[in-house]
Enzyme design. Structure first.
Site, PDB file in Angstrom:
ATOM      1  N   SER A 190      29.484  39.417  28.749  1.00 40.07           N
ATOM      2  CA  SER A 190      27.878  39.234  27.526  1.00 40.07           C
ATOM      3  C   SER A 190      27.369  40.948  27.653  1.00 40.07           C
ATOM      4  O   SER A 190      28.607  42.271  28.060  1.00 40.07           O
ATOM      5  CB  SER A 190      26.668  39.521  27.858  1.00 40.07           C
ATOM      6  OG  SER A 190      25.999  39.052  26.824  1.00 40.07           O
ATOM      7  N   ASN A 191      26.347  41.751  27.416  1.00 34.57           N
ATOM      8  CA  ASN A 191      26.324  43.349  27.114  1.00 34.57           C
ATOM      9  C   ASN A 191      25.100  43.252  27.524  1.00 34.57           C
ATOM     10  O   ASN A 191      24.337  42.643  28.172  1.00 34.57           O
ATOM     11  CB  ASN A 191      26.753  43.682  26.070  1.00 34.57           C
ATOM     12  CG  ASN A 191      26.536  42.822  25.035  1.00 34.57           C
ATOM     13  OD1 ASN A 191      25.275  43.211  24.689  1.00 34.57           O
ATOM     14  ND2 ASN A 191      26.810  42.198  23.993  1.00 34.57           N
TER      15      ASN A 191
END
Ligand code: CTP
Length: 214
Positions: free
Chosen positions: A21-22
């Site tokens: 993810s981020n």
């Protein structure tokens, strides 16, 4: 107007317990959705996983992966006049999603990745006379990169922000952004709360669509 906003990160599963993810918190997108609702618009918010309260009066569609966000955007697009893509869509996903938890003794330390769909590129043919607004989260060559994305993704407006600065970008309540349009106008806004950025962005969108508050 009917405004479609995307917000937050996406998560791309590796196995039932791990994902890629981020750092997106969703704060900017949620502020835009709230501001749009308070200004009298009908708002659908397609949201990746975030820890934020659902903005009142906003129709929220929760998704996890880039593929799910793409599907939700395609499904919602026919009813909207404006799309604001503030989501930080993951650019890669694991080539294989394991249905069972991977065991460390079976892993050689390599994870094969494949590109996710670029949602804005994919929906470009469906744009019609809708206004498309994108975000460019950058750590270097901020303006040049945002100008490239404005052109390549066929956007009307892009908001560039330097996510390497402490007071702008991910997870904080403030943002320092630059607005760039297709006529080459570059507007640098000062450090503002995300709520104020959202309000100013909506004023700009309303002007572009020649919409006046009832
Ligand atoms: N975006 C998208 N689909 C993706 C990735 C990004 O629709 N798979 C959208 C974002 O919501 C944003 C814009 O494209 O409005 C720019 O996103 P950004 O992450 O800054 O750029 P990328 O397209 O990922 O390009 P790069 O990796 O070269 O920075």
């Amino acid at each position: 107007m009917n405004i479609l906003v995307t917000a937050g990160p996406t998560r791309e599963s590796i196995d039932p317990v791990r994902f890629i993810s981020n750092r997106s918190s969703g704060k900017m997108g949620y502020a835009i959705a709230s501001a749009a609702h308070s200004r009298g618009h009908s708002v659908r918010l397609v949201s990746g996983p975030v820890s934020l309260p659902v903005p009142s009066g906003v129709d929220v569609v929760s998704v996890e992966s880039a593929a799910q966000m793409h599907a939700a955007v395609v499904e919602s697009l026919p009813k909207c006049n404006v799309l604001i893509m503030s989501a930080a869509v993951a650019d890669w996903r694991p080539g294989t999603v394991n249905t069972r938890k991977l065991k460390k003794h079976t892993m050689d330390g390599c994870l094969l990745l494949e590109r996710t769909t670029d949602i804005l590129q994919e929906i470009r043919p469906l744009k019609g006379d809708r206004l498309f607004v994108g975000f460019a989260a950058e750590t270097h060559d901020v303006i040049a990169e945002a100008e490239r994305k404005l052109k390549e993704k066929g956007l009307d407006l892009i908001i560039a922000n330097d996510v390497s600065a402490r007071d702008s970008g991910f997870a904080v309540d403030t943002n320092r952004v630059t607005l760039i349009d297709t006529r080459g106008n570059i507007e640098r806004w000062p450090l503002l709360s995300k709520t104020e950025v959202a309000k100013r962005l909506l004023e700009r969108v309303e002007r572009s669509c020649c919409w006046t508050r009832p």
